[in-house]
Enzyme design. Structure first.
Site, PDB file in Angstrom:
ATOM      1  N   GLN A   1       3.478   4.460  11.401  1.00 36.75           N
ATOM      2  CA  GLN A   1       4.554   3.975  10.542  1.00 36.75           C
ATOM      3  C   GLN A   1       5.922   4.471  11.021  1.00 36.75           C
ATOM      4  OE1 GLN A   1       4.108   1.682   8.274  1.00 36.75           O
ATOM      5  NE2 GLN A   1       1.929   1.716   8.729  1.00 36.75           N
TER       6      GLN A   1
ATOM      7  N   HIS B   1      -4.269  -1.047   7.572  1.00 33.64           N
ATOM      8  CA  HIS B   1      -4.189   0.370   7.204  1.00 33.64           C
ATOM      9  C   HIS B   1      -5.459   0.843   6.506  1.00 33.64           C
ATOM     10  CE1 HIS B   1       0.415  -0.531   6.922  1.00 33.64           C
ATOM     11  NE2 HIS B   1      -0.036  -0.531   8.161  1.00 33.64           N
TER      12      HIS B   1
ATOM     13  N   HIS C   1      12.114  -5.748  10.237  1.00 34.24           N
ATOM     14  CA  HIS C   1      10.814  -5.514  10.862  1.00 34.24           C
ATOM     15  C   HIS C   1      10.952  -5.810  12.348  1.00 34.24           C
ATOM     16  CE1 HIS C   1       6.614  -6.072  12.045  1.00 34.24           C
ATOM     17  NE2 HIS C   1       6.296  -5.361  10.988  1.00 34.24           N
TER      18      HIS C   1
ATOM     19  N   HIS D   1      -0.299 -11.158  15.493  1.00 38.06           N
ATOM     20  CA  HIS D   1       0.592 -10.182  16.116  1.00 38.06           C
ATOM     21  C   HIS D   1       0.687 -10.322  17.631  1.00 38.06           C
ATOM     22  CE1 HIS D   1       1.107  -8.571  12.260  1.00 38.06           C
ATOM     23  NE2 HIS D   1       0.901  -7.295  12.463  1.00 38.06           N
TER      24      HIS D   1
ATOM     25  N   THR E   1       1.764   3.308   2.232  1.00 35.61           N
ATOM     26  CA  THR E   1       2.676   3.586   3.354  1.00 35.61           C
ATOM     27  C   THR E   1       4.034   2.920   3.172  1.00 35.61           C
ATOM     28  OG1 THR E   1       1.979   1.670   4.695  1.00 35.61           O
ATOM     29  CG2 THR E   1       0.700   3.709   4.926  1.00 35.61           C
ATOM     30  N   ARG E   2       4.179   2.108   2.140  1.00 36.71           N
ATOM     31  CA  ARG E   2       5.434   1.398   1.897  1.00 36.71           C
ATOM     32  C   ARG E   2       6.181   2.022   0.712  1.00 36.71           C
ATOM     33  NH1 ARG E   2       3.768  -0.229   6.164  1.00 36.71           N
ATOM     34  NH2 ARG E   2       3.387  -2.382   6.759  1.00 36.71           N
TER      35      ARG E   2
ATOM     36  N   LYS F   1       8.505   2.630  13.463  1.00 38.09           N
ATOM     37  CA  LYS F   1       9.478   1.600  13.083  1.00 38.09           C
ATOM     38  C   LYS F   1      10.906   2.112  13.211  1.00 38.09           C
ATOM     39  CE  LYS F   1       6.211  -0.670  10.010  1.00 38.09           C
ATOM     40  NZ  LYS F   1       5.836  -0.972   8.625  1.00 38.09           N
TER      41      LYS F   1
ATOM     42  N   ASP G   1       0.833  -1.205   0.000  1.00 34.32           N
ATOM     43  CA  ASP G   1       0.000   0.000   0.000  1.00 34.32           C
ATOM     44  C   ASP G   1       0.870   1.259   0.000  1.00 34.32           C
ATOM     45  OD1 ASP G   1       0.905   0.273   2.611  1.00 34.32           O
ATOM     46  OD2 ASP G   1      -1.075   0.338   3.525  1.00 34.32           O
TER      47      ASP G   1
END
Length: 421
Positions: free
Chosen positions: A289, A106, A169, A195, A71-72, A292, A69
């Site tokens: 985001q 998201h 990650h 998760h 956000t990447r 990270k 998406d």
């Protein structure tokens, strides 16, 4: 010296005495035989652990291409054309292909964002959907009890092609690989079930073997069979320097090995102050985001130190549960105790931030409302320079600084931990 840090679409510059800077964590130089679309074609010509895509695609009539998406930083518009050419070569028709944007938890895209991701021509020729625009199909459960509930178009496809970029990650070990399916095109409840394993010590950045989150992800992608993988590794300027294709696990592992050579950075000692950026847009679209980069920076800061986190966060917090947990907590410890009693997706990032706040202060340089930043236990700033000046004044004349311009990608490894590995 002057240093530049990514911040939304407008980088910020800071000045700091050279004597204070103990390290600048830039990517290691790694020789690459090709780059960009040429590198993607090279990977597609020599898939790892798999037949070529054009062979797998023969006789298939319901093909999905799952990609990242907005956000990447995944450059879908550079990767998808090569994939489409091979599908057409195998006789697959345009109307038999669907491109799915893997949202995970998201928000959905605006139309202009979808066009930006794949390009005008592909968007007009190929059906493009957000994973949140469909109903979901229950395909089974993993051995950990995680439901495999997958977007219908993906669940009913007869060829599933998974795209993505590989980075460290903070609890799945690495991004990319089977994450296109879980959490990419899974339900909120399924993602939350997966998760919940992030609280285990084995769920850590750079770790694959024995990582319960990664193992559960790959088991889910075995139930909803991922047929072919194309993953890329990007340099600090978001350019493709390595591509891997083929088997969902074998190709991904090869990509992870390359990434480690490029982005794992040993450091001699932790610093009093760490200045970290996600690297700018689109990675710092919101705090959800940008976190990270913060999580990687924790490996470089001393106990009692200060992390200066630079991220535009022009869309605010980025996730409703994350925001409500952060706003409702009276202290960071409240968040840690809450996640131990009631694991909630979104709350997991609030708890991750809280654990860092128990060791270090966080100065947040962002476009967020300063009052909100204060309410969530951080000190608000609009410029990195002012945050750094204040941090230096607080930490004293001997304070040392580590700079992490690409914090979401770069993983610091103190020498003692490197030896233990």
């Amino acid at each position: 010296m002057r240093y530049e840090l990514g911040f939304g679409d407008s980088p910020q510059t800071i000045e700091v005495e050279d004597s204070r800077v103990t390290d600048i964590l830039l990517p290691n130089h790694v020789e690459a035989a090709a780059s960009g679309e040429e590198e993607v074609e090279k990977a597609l010509d020599a898939p790892i652990g798999s037949r070529r895509l054009e062979e797998l695609a023969e006789g298939r009539h319901r093909v999905v291409i799952i990609t990242s998406d907005i956000t990447r930083p995944m450059p879908s518009r550079q990767v998808i054309p090569g994939v489409l050419r091979r599908l057409y070569q195998a006789g697959v028709k345009r109307e038999e292909i669907t491109i799915v944007f893997a949202l995970g938890s998201h928000r959905c895209h605006r139309e202009e964002e979808k066009i930006k991701l794949v390009g005008e021509e592909i968007y007009r020729e190929i059906r493009c959907l957000d994973s949140g625009e469909s109903e979901f199909v229950h395909m089974g459960e993993t051995s950990h009890g995680t439901p495999v509930d997958i977007m219908r178009e993906v669940a009913e496809a007869d060829l599933r092609i998974c795209l993505g970029n590989i980075e460290f990650h903070y609890f799945a070990g690495f991004s990319g690989g089977a994450k296109a399916i879980m959490p990419g095109v899974s339900t909120f409840e399924a993602i939350q079930a997966n998760h919940r394993f992030m609280v285990r010590k084995e769920a850590a950045a750079g770790r694959l073997e024995g990582n319960p989150v990664r193992e559960d992800i790959e088991e889910a992608a075995g139930i909803c069979r991922g047929d072919f993988l194309v993953n890329v590794i990007l340099d600090e300027h978001k350019r493709i320097v390595k591509a891997v294709a083929g088997d969902m696990v074998k190709a991904h592992r090869e990509g992870c090995r390359f990434l480690e050579k490029m982005y794992r950075r040993p450091i001699k000692e932790r610093a009093d102050i760490v200045v970290v950026s996600q690297g700018g847009a689109p990675k710092d679209l919101n705090l959800y985001q940008t976190q990270k980069a913060l999580d990687n920076a924790k490996y470089a800061v001393k106990d009692g130190g200060i992390i200066i986190l630079a991220g535009s966060c022009r869309e605010g917090m980025g996730q409703p549960v994350f925001e409500s947990w952060m706003r409702e907590a009276k202290t960071p410890r409240d968040l840690v105790e809450r996640i131990q009693k009631d694991f909630r997706l979104g709350g997991h990032k609030a708890a991750a931030i809280a654990l860092i706040l128990e060791r270090a202060e966080i100065y947040l340089v962002s476009e967020m409302d300063p009052e909100l930043v204060t309410d969530i236990f951080m000190k608000p700033y609009s410029t990195v320079q002012q945050a750094l000046d204040d941090a230096l004044a607080k930490q004293g004349p001997d304070a040392k600084v580590i700079l992490m311009p690409y914090g979401g990608s770069t993983l610091p490894m103190p020498e003692q931990q490197e030896t233990e590995r």
